[in-house]
Design an enzyme around this catalytic site. Structure first.
Site, short mmCIF file in Angstrom:
data_model
loop_
_atom_site.label_atom_id
_atom_site.label_comp_id
_atom_site.label_asym_id
_atom_site.label_seq_id
_atom_site.Cartn_x
_atom_site.Cartn_y
_atom_site.Cartn_z
CB SER A 50 2.93 1.99 6.10
OG SER A 50 1.66 2.04 6.67
CG ASP A 94 -0.03 -3.95 2.84
OD1 ASP A 94 0.49 -3.49 1.80
OD2 ASP A 94 -0.32 -3.26 3.84
CG HIS A 136 -0.44 0.36 2.50
ND1 HIS A 136 -0.16 -0.56 3.48
CD2 HIS A 136 -0.12 1.56 3.04
CE1 HIS A 136 0.30 0.05 4.56
NE2 HIS A 136 0.34 1.35 4.31
#
Length: 247
Positions: A195, A102, A57
């Protein structure tokens, strides 16, 4: 799971470390800052001289262009620490964080020079099953509070692995192949800007920072969720072998 997708999709820009501390010098020498023209976007970690692992992402909405390696402070970076991204290998089945997978590999345009300031981190050798309350840690340059901003100096926090059943109950369902750690019954965890960074247990990168609760880093409502690296070892090996053959 439909409800879950709605909850998770809203958060995915980027995932600082909550209730952590500055990372000691000469530690976590594998950490990478993924950057666009606007600066830091996501974290990542060096797994070989020419590959960085991160979250899928992180590719959107920012246009990732470069990776900064071998520094804890991303404010003052010399050209020698920068590697441009030659190619992104996002998992072909990735749609959004709510559906999982992911994970992404970044091929660097030029190999990193490993030394006493820059090292790789090992991945699991086979599928793993972490026990409840296993102590691990996560690091990044992300927000240190909800709605904050990224920081210049790398921060780290210790987190404990949460039972998968408890995690599913708290979220009302989670994607397959994830690890939950931190963010539940504690003030410790990751936040936006983290992230793609690694969940490190016993010196091994076992997870990738994936999502938290709607950009809310004021826990303890929901566990933090990471992609389980060990479930993607065949996919990782395929990408690494394919690129080696083409060199």
């Amino acid at each position: 799971m439909e409800k879950l997708y709605i909850l998770l999709i809203v958060h995915v820009e980027e995932n600082e470390i909550i209730d952590g501390e500055k990372a000691p010098e000469n530690s976590m020498l594998y950490m990478a800052s993924l950057q666009s023209k606007g600066g830091h976007v996501c974290g990542g970690f060096l797994i070989s001289e020419d590959f960085v692992m991160t979250a899928a992402h992180c590719q959107v909405p920012d246009n990732l262009t470069r990776v900064v390696l071998g520094t804890h402070n991303i404010k003052n970076v010399d050209e020698g620490k920068i590697r441009y991204i030659e190619k992104m290998y996002k998992h072909e089945s990735y749609q959004n964080v709510g559906t999982g997978k992911d994970i992404m590999l970044l091929k660097l345009s030029r190999k990193a020079e490993l030394n006493n300031k820059l090292q790789t981190i090992p991945l699991p050798r086979s599928e793993i099953h972490l026990g409840d309350n296993t102590k691990c840690y996560v690091a990044g340059w992300g927000f240190i509070k909800t709605g904050g901003g990224v920081v210049n100096e790398l921060r780290v926090v210790d987190v404990s692995v949460i039972n998968p059943r408890v995690c599913r109950e708290m979220w009302g369902g989670v994607p397959d192949n994830v690890i939950c750690a931190g963010g539940y019954k504690t003030k410790k965890g990751f936040c936006q800007g983290d992230s793609g960074g690694p969940l490190v247990c016993d010196g091994t990168a076992v997870g990738i920072v994936s999502f938290n609760w709607e950009k809310n880093c004021n826990y303890p409502d929901k566990p933090n969720v990471y992609t389980d690296v060990s479930k993607y070892l065949p996919w990782i090996k395929t990408i690494l072998k394919r690129t080696k053959r083409s060199e």
